[in-house]
Design a protein around this motif. Sequence first.
Motif, PDB file in Angstrom:
ATOM      1  N   GLN A   1     -30.943  20.145 -29.044  1.00  0.00           N
ATOM      2  CA  GLN A   1     -29.546  19.916 -28.681  1.00  0.00           C
ATOM      3  C   GLN A   1     -28.975  21.006 -27.784  1.00  0.00           C
ATOM      4  OE1 GLN A   1     -27.439  19.234 -32.359  1.00  0.00           O
ATOM      5  NE2 GLN A   1     -27.921  17.059 -32.295  1.00  0.00           N
ATOM      6  N   ILE A   2     -29.664  22.153 -27.675  1.00  0.00           N
ATOM      7  CA  ILE A   2     -29.169  23.219 -26.794  1.00  0.00           C
ATOM      8  C   ILE A   2     -30.265  23.728 -25.861  1.00  0.00           C
ATOM      9  CG2 ILE A   2     -27.324  23.977 -28.341  1.00  0.00           C
ATOM     10  CD1 ILE A   2     -29.178  26.215 -29.306  1.00  0.00           C
ATOM     11  N   ALA A   3     -31.355  22.961 -25.712  1.00  0.00           N
ATOM     12  CA  ALA A   3     -32.525  23.453 -24.988  1.00  0.00           C
ATOM     13  C   ALA A   3     -32.363  23.398 -23.469  1.00  0.00           C
ATOM     14  CB  ALA A   3     -33.758  22.659 -25.401  1.00  0.00           C
ATOM     15  N   GLU A   4     -31.576  22.469 -22.963  1.00  0.00           N
ATOM     16  CA  GLU A   4     -31.394  22.346 -21.520  1.00  0.00           C
ATOM     17  C   GLU A   4     -30.207  23.190 -21.076  1.00  0.00           C
ATOM     18  OE1 GLU A   4     -32.996  17.714 -21.451  1.00  0.00           O
ATOM     19  OE2 GLU A   4     -30.978  18.175 -20.761  1.00  0.00           O
ATOM     20  N   VAL A   5     -30.280  23.714 -19.857  1.00  0.00           N
ATOM     21  CA  VAL A   5     -29.249  24.634 -19.376  1.00  0.00           C
ATOM     22  C   VAL A   5     -28.832  24.254 -17.957  1.00  0.00           C
ATOM     23  CG1 VAL A   5     -28.734  27.015 -18.726  1.00  0.00           C
ATOM     24  CG2 VAL A   5     -30.010  26.549 -20.818  1.00  0.00           C
ATOM     25  N   VAL A   6     -27.522  24.162 -17.748  1.00  0.00           N
ATOM     26  CA  VAL A   6     -26.957  23.947 -16.420  1.00  0.00           C
ATOM     27  C   VAL A   6     -26.184  25.206 -16.029  1.00  0.00           C
ATOM     28  CG1 VAL A   6     -25.261  22.637 -15.080  1.00  0.00           C
ATOM     29  CG2 VAL A   6     -26.807  21.449 -16.620  1.00  0.00           C
ATOM     30  N   THR A   7     -26.438  25.706 -14.848  1.00  0.00           N
ATOM     31  CA  THR A   7     -25.702  26.864 -14.333  1.00  0.00           C
ATOM     32  C   THR A   7     -24.558  26.365 -13.464  1.00  0.00           C
ATOM     33  OG1 THR A   7     -27.745  28.154 -14.328  1.00  0.00           O
ATOM     34  CG2 THR A   7     -25.888  29.039 -13.074  1.00  0.00           C
ATOM     35  N   VAL A   8     -23.361  26.910 -13.698  1.00  0.00           N
ATOM     36  CA  VAL A   8     -22.147  26.413 -13.064  1.00  0.00           C
ATOM     37  C   VAL A   8     -21.372  27.581 -12.461  1.00  0.00           C
ATOM     38  CG1 VAL A   8     -19.937  25.235 -13.459  1.00  0.00           C
ATOM     39  CG2 VAL A   8     -21.984  24.494 -14.691  1.00  0.00           C
ATOM     40  N   GLU A   9     -20.822  27.359 -11.286  1.00  0.00           N
ATOM     41  CA  GLU A   9     -19.895  28.334 -10.685  1.00  0.00           C
ATOM     42  C   GLU A   9     -18.469  27.867 -10.932  1.00  0.00           C
ATOM     43  OE1 GLU A   9     -20.366  30.416  -6.617  1.00  0.00           O
ATOM     44  OE2 GLU A   9     -18.848  28.852  -6.264  1.00  0.00           O
ATOM     45  N   ILE A  10     -17.670  28.735 -11.544  1.00  0.00           N
ATOM     46  CA  ILE A  10     -16.284  28.428 -11.899  1.00  0.00           C
ATOM     47  C   ILE A  10     -15.362  29.309 -11.063  1.00  0.00           C
ATOM     48  CG2 ILE A  10     -14.534  28.616 -13.706  1.00  0.00           C
ATOM     49  CD1 ILE A  10     -16.154  26.386 -14.483  1.00  0.00           C
ATOM     50  N   GLU A  11     -14.445  28.692 -10.335  1.00  0.00           N
ATOM     51  CA  GLU A  11     -13.415  29.434  -9.603  1.00  0.00           C
ATOM     52  C   GLU A  11     -12.068  29.121 -10.246  1.00  0.00           C
ATOM     53  OE1 GLU A  11     -11.257  29.762  -5.213  1.00  0.00           O
ATOM     54  OE2 GLU A  11     -12.876  28.313  -5.536  1.00  0.00           O
ATOM     55  N   VAL A  12     -11.416  30.158 -10.783  1.00  0.00           N
ATOM     56  CA  VAL A  12     -10.121  30.001 -11.433  1.00  0.00           C
ATOM     57  C   VAL A  12      -9.043  30.462 -10.461  1.00  0.00           C
ATOM     58  CG1 VAL A  12      -8.703  30.564 -13.432  1.00  0.00           C
ATOM     59  CG2 VAL A  12     -11.186  30.418 -13.673  1.00  0.00           C
TER      60      VAL A  12
ATOM     61  N   GLU B   1     -36.566  26.186 -32.428  1.00  0.00           N
ATOM     62  CA  GLU B   1     -36.343  25.296 -31.294  1.00  0.00           C
ATOM     63  C   GLU B   1     -35.262  24.283 -31.655  1.00  0.00           C
ATOM     64  OE1 GLU B   1     -40.101  24.599 -28.594  1.00  0.00           O
ATOM     65  OE2 GLU B   1     -40.544  24.068 -30.658  1.00  0.00           O
ATOM     66  N   ASN B   2     -34.360  24.044 -30.756  1.00  0.00           N
ATOM     67  CA  ASN B   2     -33.281  23.098 -31.007  1.00  0.00           C
ATOM     68  C   ASN B   2     -33.059  22.287 -29.738  1.00  0.00           C
ATOM     69  OD1 ASN B   2     -30.785  21.779 -31.383  1.00  0.00           O
ATOM     70  ND2 ASN B   2     -30.139  23.319 -32.865  1.00  0.00           N
TER      71      ASN B   2
ATOM     72  N   ARG C   1     -45.366  30.089 -21.795  1.00  0.00           N
ATOM     73  CA  ARG C   1     -45.574  31.225 -22.691  1.00  0.00           C
ATOM     74  C   ARG C   1     -44.349  31.472 -23.571  1.00  0.00           C
ATOM     75  NH1 ARG C   1     -48.564  35.981 -19.157  1.00  0.00           N
ATOM     76  NH2 ARG C   1     -50.681  35.139 -19.289  1.00  0.00           N
ATOM     77  N   GLU C   2     -43.152  31.394 -22.971  1.00  0.00           N
ATOM     78  CA  GLU C   2     -41.930  31.647 -23.725  1.00  0.00           C
ATOM     79  C   GLU C   2     -41.728  30.585 -24.801  1.00  0.00           C
ATOM     80  OE1 GLU C   2     -38.297  33.331 -24.992  1.00  0.00           O
ATOM     81  OE2 GLU C   2     -40.066  34.103 -23.944  1.00  0.00           O
ATOM     82  N   GLN C   3     -42.014  29.336 -24.466  1.00  0.00           N
ATOM     83  CA  GLN C   3     -41.887  28.287 -25.471  1.00  0.00           C
ATOM     84  C   GLN C   3     -42.884  28.483 -26.602  1.00  0.00           C
ATOM     85  OE1 GLN C   3     -40.809  24.910 -22.171  1.00  0.00           O
ATOM     86  NE2 GLN C   3     -41.553  24.157 -24.124  1.00  0.00           N
ATOM     87  N   GLY C   4     -44.089  28.948 -26.267  1.00  0.00           N
ATOM     88  CA  GLY C   4     -45.070  29.238 -27.306  1.00  0.00           C
ATOM     89  C   GLY C   4     -44.617  30.385 -28.192  1.00  0.00           C
ATOM     90  N   ARG C   5     -44.006  31.416 -27.581  1.00  0.00           N
ATOM     91  CA  ARG C   5     -43.507  32.545 -28.371  1.00  0.00           C
ATOM     92  C   ARG C   5     -42.428  32.087 -29.346  1.00  0.00           C
ATOM     93  NH1 ARG C   5     -39.391  36.096 -28.614  1.00  0.00           N
ATOM     94  NH2 ARG C   5     -38.260  35.000 -26.976  1.00  0.00           N
ATOM     95  N   ILE C   6     -41.514  31.242 -28.876  1.00  0.00           N
ATOM     96  CA  ILE C   6     -40.434  30.750 -29.735  1.00  0.00           C
ATOM     97  C   ILE C   6     -41.004  29.907 -30.868  1.00  0.00           C
ATOM     98  CG2 ILE C   6     -38.437  29.190 -29.795  1.00  0.00           C
ATOM     99  CD1 ILE C   6     -37.791  30.116 -26.944  1.00  0.00           C
ATOM    100  N   ARG C   7     -41.981  29.070 -30.545  1.00  0.00           N
ATOM    101  CA  ARG C   7     -42.554  28.175 -31.552  1.00  0.00           C
ATOM    102  C   ARG C   7     -43.281  28.961 -32.643  1.00  0.00           C
ATOM    103  NH1 ARG C   7     -45.159  25.379 -28.211  1.00  0.00           N
ATOM    104  NH2 ARG C   7     -43.448  23.968 -27.743  1.00  0.00           N
ATOM    105  N   ASN C   8     -43.881  30.100 -32.279  1.00  0.00           N
ATOM    106  CA  ASN C   8     -44.672  30.872 -33.238  1.00  0.00           C
ATOM    107  C   ASN C   8     -43.869  31.962 -33.943  1.00  0.00           C
ATOM    108  OD1 ASN C   8     -47.050  29.436 -32.640  1.00  0.00           O
ATOM    109  ND2 ASN C   8     -47.433  30.722 -30.850  1.00  0.00           N
ATOM    110  N   ASP C   9     -42.601  32.157 -33.559  1.00  0.00           N
ATOM    111  CA  ASP C   9     -41.766  33.180 -34.178  1.00  0.00           C
ATOM    112  C   ASP C   9     -40.925  32.524 -35.275  1.00  0.00           C
ATOM    113  OD1 ASP C   9     -39.928  35.122 -34.927  1.00  0.00           O
ATOM    114  OD2 ASP C   9     -39.726  35.921 -32.900  1.00  0.00           O
ATOM    115  N   PRO C  10     -41.142  32.881 -36.555  1.00  0.00           N
ATOM    116  CA  PRO C  10     -40.396  32.216 -37.641  1.00  0.00           C
ATOM    117  C   PRO C  10     -38.892  32.467 -37.581  1.00  0.00           C
ATOM    118  CG  PRO C  10     -41.626  34.111 -38.469  1.00  0.00           C
ATOM    119  CD  PRO C  10     -42.080  33.889 -37.067  1.00  0.00           C
ATOM    120  N   LYS C  11     -38.459  33.521 -36.884  1.00  0.00           N
ATOM    121  CA  LYS C  11     -37.028  33.803 -36.786  1.00  0.00           C
ATOM    122  C   LYS C  11     -36.333  32.922 -35.755  1.00  0.00           C
ATOM    123  CE  LYS C  11     -37.453  38.122 -35.788  1.00  0.00           C
ATOM    124  NZ  LYS C  11     -37.085  39.500 -35.438  1.00  0.00           N
ATOM    125  N   LEU C  12     -37.132  32.377 -34.829  1.00  0.00           N
ATOM    126  CA  LEU C  12     -36.559  31.561 -33.760  1.00  0.00           C
ATOM    127  C   LEU C  12     -36.783  30.087 -34.061  1.00  0.00           C
ATOM    128  CD1 LEU C  12     -37.806  33.615 -30.686  1.00  0.00           C
ATOM    129  CD2 LEU C  12     -35.585  33.752 -31.799  1.00  0.00           C
TER     130      LEU C  12
END
Length: 717
Positions: free
Chosen positions: A123-134, A120-121, A107-118
Amino acid sequence: MDPHIGYIYPAGAQRGATATIVVGGQYLEGADGIHVSGGGVRAKVLDFERPLNQREIQQMRNKFDEIREEMGMEEDERPTRQPEQFRTMIEQAEKSGITMEDVQKMREQGRIRNDPKLQENAQIAEVVTVEIEVLPDARPGRRELRIMKDGRISAPLAFFIGDHAEWVEADGKNIEKPLPVVLNGQILPGETDRYSFKASKGDQLVVAAAARELIPHLADAVPGWFQAVMALYDSKGSELAYADDYRFNPDPALYYEIPTDGTYTLEIRDSIYRGRQDFVYRITLGEIPFITSIFPLGGKEGTTTVAIQGKNLPATTGTVGNQDSLDSVKGIPLAYPVPFAHSTLPELPETEPNNTVTDAMPIRSTCVINGRIGHPGDLDVFEIQLKKGEAFVAEVNARRLNSPLDSVLKITDAHGRQVAFNDDHEDRALGLLTHHADSRIAFVAPHQGTFLIHLGDTQNAGGPDHGYRLHLGRPEPDYELRIVPSHLNGAPGASIPFTAFALRKDGFNGEIKLELKNEIDGLRLDGARIPAGQEQVELTLTLPTDPLYVPEPLKIEGRAVIDGKPAVRPAVPAEDMMQAFIYHHLVPAEEILLANIESRFLRPQINCKTKDPLKLKPGTTTSVTFEAPTAFGRQQLDFNVEPHSVPAGVGIEDVTIGNGTIEVMLATDPALSVKGQEGNLIFELVIERNMQAREGREARTLRIPAGHLPAVPFKIM
């Protein structure tokens, strides 16, 4: 494919803290490691998420159509209007392996595809979540973060480590932590972010944003970066301060003395209301030390005392050693270090008055002058004596050292006749600059006598902060090196192509030899030479057959002879970044990292039997032979060789593979080839598989890239 990072959010963390960040990009599935330059950081990958592909979406739609048919629903009937039907449909879908998360994602991908302001790219579509300890003792400042996957490593993006508390957009818009604090957010299309905070009368508030600094150049946006604008409001909604840049820096900064105790609001958005996940920002907010100018902008090697102007500074003077920036004052670190130049030449202060030909400051030898365009309309004039035919260089270094001066240089003779002029001179070594505002003139005296150098500002601006360093003297032939890209990934024994750029200066056109300084058995450069007069060459790095288990920083040097003396220069890693669809910049990186692609097979190195440059004679054929012991096993006939980097007029006429060798026969066309051209030949190895025709598919040949052959130096005779 190599993993690609498009953004990091948040793009920094506090020392002694643990943070969760997301890394957006492409080809990130299977990410298994994080590399942060400088040490003092531990990181681990927590999760991966990618959008559904078209095949998966269609399969889900087909399954829902089957469920609707089984439930006796009409084609246009919407189950969401009947909760019981909707629950039944979801239960049936889950039995088929479709989760509620999959449904929401579709549904979210359909919303993005049908919204002229948004937009799809990929090059930034995949997301990795990372834990950083400094770690608490981690070095503060700018770092570089890269992601690893199956032994491959990505190009870097900036990641900042500091001492201030971090606040992310999800924490809310009312800042409850005491200032100073670093605000982290993302701007989506049409979005404006607002943060409320408390401040006291007399507070010297500094608000400094980092946006373009996080992602220097966007390939598919105009002007080529997130153009942030900020505004400060009081509790009644009245605008108190506004900034859309800081001098020539597109990242805005503002400072404001708080007039009364109360609640204030900071607003940030894109200048034309664009937005995307990679429109990431960091805003440092509070009474932080902020330098607006220093003087002088540089000095001789050793320790130099400088005058400092700015906000919330513990002193009005400071000292700079042999480092290339002023990053602290009285031991207090600066959130935004100031660049500082060094020279081995004599340093002279500009002496006033020198704003007319009559009062020109005399210069008798090669030197660097430290001066200011002290007020609007000011002009600094210097007098030199030259012999006829004598070469001379005048170069301003100001904008490259954070001075707002937009210089202009003019040289006249004693009679007032203009003999040379320059406004802007491009310095390709500065990959982040898009307005090369510093001036440079190299000219030959047309006659013996007095010449006058006029230095001013193109906009007739000026002030105490309009400092400069003016280098006057004879040409100094020299060069710098850039290596692109800053990440090299290959299987053990493979040959990896990369490009070396020579940034030549003051007429140096000589040959530059490249030398690998790493002491790793089996690691070698092929074609390690930039021919005389050329600005770049593609060469190869051949990896050892023994695997590398961690990324290895590479050290490469250039060696040349200038005026009979050896000139050794380090090769600076860089990324070739595109801005606004067309412009390319060599953006420096901290390190070149070599990584091994995970492979079940150990491939022996391939070597070129031709040791001298290959002589290509137009109208004839020339062969080059590679030793490839046991490289192909029983399937050697499936391999072929194709050109990867060859000059115009040179083509492959025949390829013979067998008996542990690869022989490539080359033909040189006399009509297209260029006599005297030099460089490297690089060939690509491919596996060709003939795929038989199947129902709905014609017979075809499948091409599988299998690596590259080592570079072969050539010269067209």
